[in-house]
Design a protein around this motif. Structure first.
Motif, PDB file in Angstrom:
ATOM      1  N   ALA A 212      -2.759   1.640   1.606  1.00 13.33           N
ATOM      2  CA  ALA A 212      -2.528   3.088   1.576  1.00 13.33           C
ATOM      3  C   ALA A 212      -1.043   3.417   1.601  1.00 13.33           C
ATOM      4  O   ALA A 212      -0.598   4.359   0.919  1.00 13.33           O
ATOM      5  CB  ALA A 212      -3.237   3.751   2.752  1.00 13.33           C
ATOM      6  N   ARG A 213      -0.251   2.672   2.360  1.00 13.78           N
ATOM      7  CA  ARG A 213       1.185   2.942   2.431  1.00 13.78           C
ATOM      8  C   ARG A 213       1.859   2.700   1.085  1.00 13.78           C
ATOM      9  O   ARG A 213       2.708   3.481   0.653  1.00 13.78           O
ATOM     10  CB  ARG A 213       1.837   2.096   3.523  1.00 13.78           C
ATOM     11  CG  ARG A 213       1.516   2.570   4.933  1.00 13.78           C
ATOM     12  CD  ARG A 213       2.386   1.904   5.987  1.00 13.78           C
ATOM     13  NE  ARG A 213       2.053   2.429   7.313  1.00 13.78           N
ATOM     14  CZ  ARG A 213       2.512   3.584   7.795  1.00 13.78           C
ATOM     15  NH1 ARG A 213       3.331   4.331   7.057  1.00 13.78           N
ATOM     16  NH2 ARG A 213       2.162   3.983   9.003  1.00 13.78           N
ATOM     17  N   VAL A 214       1.472   1.625   0.403  1.00 11.85           N
ATOM     18  CA  VAL A 214       2.035   1.364  -0.919  1.00 11.85           C
ATOM     19  C   VAL A 214       1.581   2.439  -1.899  1.00 11.85           C
ATOM     20  O   VAL A 214       2.379   2.951  -2.700  1.00 11.85           O
ATOM     21  CB  VAL A 214       1.626  -0.039  -1.411  1.00 11.85           C
ATOM     22  CG1 VAL A 214       2.104  -0.260  -2.853  1.00 11.85           C
ATOM     23  CG2 VAL A 214       2.185  -1.118  -0.498  1.00 11.85           C
ATOM     24  N   ALA A 215       0.300   2.808  -1.847  1.00  9.35           N
ATOM     25  CA  ALA A 215      -0.224   3.836  -2.743  1.00  9.35           C
ATOM     26  C   ALA A 215       0.495   5.167  -2.530  1.00  9.35           C
ATOM     27  O   ALA A 215       0.827   5.881  -3.487  1.00  9.35           O
ATOM     28  CB  ALA A 215      -1.721   4.001  -2.531  1.00  9.35           C
ATOM     29  N   ALA A 216       0.742   5.525  -1.269  1.00  7.89           N
ATOM     30  CA  ALA A 216       1.447   6.777  -0.974  1.00  7.89           C
ATOM     31  C   ALA A 216       2.874   6.737  -1.501  1.00  7.89           C
ATOM     32  O   ALA A 216       3.390   7.735  -2.022  1.00  7.89           O
ATOM     33  CB  ALA A 216       1.433   7.051   0.524  1.00  7.89           C
TER      34      ALA A 216
ATOM     35  N   ILE B  29       0.521  -5.605  -4.111  1.00  3.05           N
ATOM     36  CA  ILE B  29      -0.361  -4.432  -4.082  1.00  3.05           C
ATOM     37  C   ILE B  29       0.091  -3.426  -5.130  1.00  3.05           C
ATOM     38  O   ILE B  29      -0.716  -2.876  -5.888  1.00  3.05           O
ATOM     39  CB  ILE B  29      -0.362  -3.799  -2.688  1.00  3.05           C
ATOM     40  CG1 ILE B  29      -0.992  -4.737  -1.665  1.00  3.05           C
ATOM     41  CG2 ILE B  29      -1.109  -2.454  -2.708  1.00  3.05           C
ATOM     42  CD1 ILE B  29      -0.792  -4.300  -0.226  1.00  3.05           C
ATOM     43  N   ASP B  30       1.391  -3.186  -5.180  1.00  6.87           N
ATOM     44  CA  ASP B  30       1.942  -2.251  -6.160  1.00  6.87           C
ATOM     45  C   ASP B  30       1.627  -2.706  -7.576  1.00  6.87           C
ATOM     46  O   ASP B  30       1.191  -1.911  -8.427  1.00  6.87           O
ATOM     47  CB  ASP B  30       3.453  -2.135  -5.964  1.00  6.87           C
ATOM     48  CG  ASP B  30       4.120  -1.250  -7.005  1.00  6.87           C
ATOM     49  OD1 ASP B  30       3.967  -0.016  -6.919  1.00  6.87           O
ATOM     50  OD2 ASP B  30       4.779  -1.797  -7.909  1.00  6.87           O
ATOM     51  N   GLY B  31       1.797  -3.996  -7.835  1.00  9.27           N
ATOM     52  CA  GLY B  31       1.506  -4.514  -9.162  1.00  9.27           C
ATOM     53  C   GLY B  31       0.047  -4.382  -9.527  1.00  9.27           C
ATOM     54  O   GLY B  31      -0.298  -4.068 -10.677  1.00  9.27           O
ATOM     55  N   MET B  32      -0.841  -4.604  -8.553  1.00  6.42           N
ATOM     56  CA  MET B  32      -2.270  -4.492  -8.832  1.00  6.42           C
ATOM     57  C   MET B  32      -2.661  -3.037  -9.069  1.00  6.42           C
ATOM     58  O   MET B  32      -3.499  -2.741  -9.938  1.00  6.42           O
ATOM     59  CB  MET B  32      -3.078  -5.084  -7.687  1.00  6.42           C
ATOM     60  CG  MET B  32      -4.536  -5.345  -8.047  1.00  6.42           C
ATOM     61  SD  MET B  32      -4.728  -6.570  -9.359  1.00  6.42           S
ATOM     62  CE  MET B  32      -4.461  -8.085  -8.455  1.00  6.42           C
ATOM     63  N   LEU B  33      -2.074  -2.109  -8.313  1.00  2.00           N
ATOM     64  CA  LEU B  33      -2.319  -0.685  -8.567  1.00  2.00           C
ATOM     65  C   LEU B  33      -1.925  -0.329  -9.997  1.00  2.00           C
ATOM     66  O   LEU B  33      -2.647   0.384 -10.699  1.00  2.00           O
ATOM     67  CB  LEU B  33      -1.529   0.172  -7.583  1.00  2.00           C
ATOM     68  CG  LEU B  33      -2.089   0.294  -6.165  1.00  2.00           C
ATOM     69  CD1 LEU B  33      -1.029   0.858  -5.222  1.00  2.00           C
ATOM     70  CD2 LEU B  33      -3.329   1.196  -6.154  1.00  2.00           C
ATOM     71  N   ARG B  34      -0.786  -0.831 -10.435  1.00  2.00           N
ATOM     72  CA  ARG B  34      -0.303  -0.505 -11.785  1.00  2.00           C
ATOM     73  C   ARG B  34      -1.155  -1.180 -12.864  1.00  2.00           C
ATOM     74  O   ARG B  34      -1.395  -0.600 -13.924  1.00  2.00           O
ATOM     75  CB  ARG B  34       1.168  -0.898 -11.915  1.00  2.00           C
ATOM     76  CG  ARG B  34       2.037  -0.101 -10.956  1.00  2.00           C
ATOM     77  CD  ARG B  34       3.530  -0.288 -11.149  1.00  2.00           C
ATOM     78  NE  ARG B  34       4.205   0.375 -10.045  1.00  2.00           N
ATOM     79  CZ  ARG B  34       4.363   1.699  -9.953  1.00  2.00           C
ATOM     80  NH1 ARG B  34       3.919   2.484 -10.921  1.00  2.00           N
ATOM     81  NH2 ARG B  34       4.973   2.225  -8.909  1.00  2.00           N
TER      82      ARG B  34
END
Length: 373
Positions: free
Chosen positions: A91-95, A339-344
């Motif tokens: 959640a922190r990375v997503a935010a 996490i950021d890379g997977m979100l993207r």
């Protein structure tokens, strides 16, 4: 660790296979290699993503016919369920990447024993501008009288409560549980809490509850809530969805217009429900018409399943596994970057629409309880 998405029931486009494989080694989508934590999550169709639906469990205290079987459910292994620390980290990375709303779903999210602490941890997260995120929840309401004070104190902002019928026999038949009184007590507690907007959700079903539409709206008004009707979607675990049993948006509006004058509310944006005021307001009703009036072009939502799979569409047959990133022992900075890379990667793979009306449409292998609302 491989970031190649898991594909369920549908072959991924071959034209992009080598590009996707190369991107997986980088932990990001091809178009996102030069992006870092803090850049907006924008897909290839220009949609900016601001909403993450987080499923906390696949278990539920009800067995709604359009969602899951009464018996024989194969539950997620406890070891695969995201921990509180893992949820907070994602959640922190997503935010940081621009997600402004976290909606907690299930199954039934109130069955999670640490639910108040989940809300507390997520409510403490701020975005790039320093503004706090918004915490919403979709629930069947059964445990609300017990838990709502703690949830509000922890930072819960909004509630959606599911209620498909007000008739005891129908409720028992639909949910296979005699818990209508408990749900009504939960709705009463939410109505008295001051949390607004308060929304009540009902799946409209032919020859099941389609004669209660007006009654449900009147019930919502009495509890200072907005009623929202949902077209039944092919998301049941038994794959028994029948289009002919679905009550369409047009039919819902036609039934309500016999009681009220309906006026469309402009400015829907990325909201899943289109709204109409009743007799000029202040009350309104919403309809989520995913089948007959898709709103995919404005979709700003991603989903995270209870076992750490990112999904870019409720109907997606592809999932992006975050769990190995969290548990393979890499340094903290590398975890956040992963996490950021997977979100993207997930956002980059988002299709223009869900294709329910395409003859080649494949229903997701997971039921709604395992995907999250």
């Amino acid at each position: 660790m491989s970031a190649i998405p898991v594909t369920i029931g549908r072959r991924m486009p071959l034209i992009a296979a080598s590009e996707r494989l190369d991107a997986s080694a980088q932990g990001a989508a091809p178009a996102s290699r030069n992006m870092t934590i803090g850049d907006a999550l924008v897909d290839t169709h220009g949609r900016v993503h601001r909403d993450l639906r987080i499923s906390l469990t696949d278990r539920c205290s009800l067995r709604c016919t359009y969602c899951m079987p009464e018996q024989g459910n194969e539950w997620l292994a406890k070891t695969s369920i995201l921990t509180l620390d893992e949820i907070e980290r994602i959640a922190r990375v997503a935010a940081a990447d621009g997600i402004t709303t976290f909606r907690l779903t299930g199954g039934e999210p109130l069955l999670r024993t640490d639910i108040v602490e989940v809300v507390r941890r997520l409510a403490a997260i701020t975005g790039p501008t320093g503004a706090p995120v918004e915490i919403a929840m979709t629930t069947n309401g059964i445990r609300l009288p017990e838990l709502l004070p703690g949830l509000i104190e922890a930072g819960l902002h909004r509630l959606n409560i599911s209620i498909d019928t007000l008739r005891r026999d129908r409720f028992h038949e639909l949910t296979r549980r005699d818990r209508l009184d408990d749900v009504l007590e939960g709705i009463a507690a939410a109505g008295a809490s001051g949390l607004r907007p308060l929304k009540l959700n009902a799946v409209a079903m032919r020859d099941v509850n389609d004669d209660e539409l007006v009654e449900l709206v009147e019930f919502a008004i009495a509890h200072e809530a907005q009623m929202r009707f949902i077209e039944q979607m092919p998301l049941d675990a038994g794959h028994t969805w029948d289009r002919s049993r679905m009550v369409t948006q047009d039919e819902i509006l036609q039934a309500l217009s016999r009681r009220w004058t309906l006026t469309p509310v402009p400015g829907r944006g990325g909201a899943p429900a289109a709204r109409w005021t009743l007799d000029g307001g202040p009350h309104s009703v919403g309809v989520i018409a995913s089948v007959t009036a898709p709103f995919c072009g404005d979709c700003d939502r991603l989903r995270l399943t209870a076992d750490g799979q990112l999904r870019n569409c409720l109907f997606s047959t592809t999932e992006y596994d975050v769990l190995p990133i969290l548990r393979d022992g890499r340094p903290a900075e590398a975890v956040d970057a992963g996490i950021d890379g997977m979100l993207r990667s997930c956002v980059h793979g988002k299709l223009p629409g869900h294709a329910i009306n395409d003859p080649a449409f494949l229903q997701p292998a997971r039921g709604m309880n395992a995907i999250g609302g």
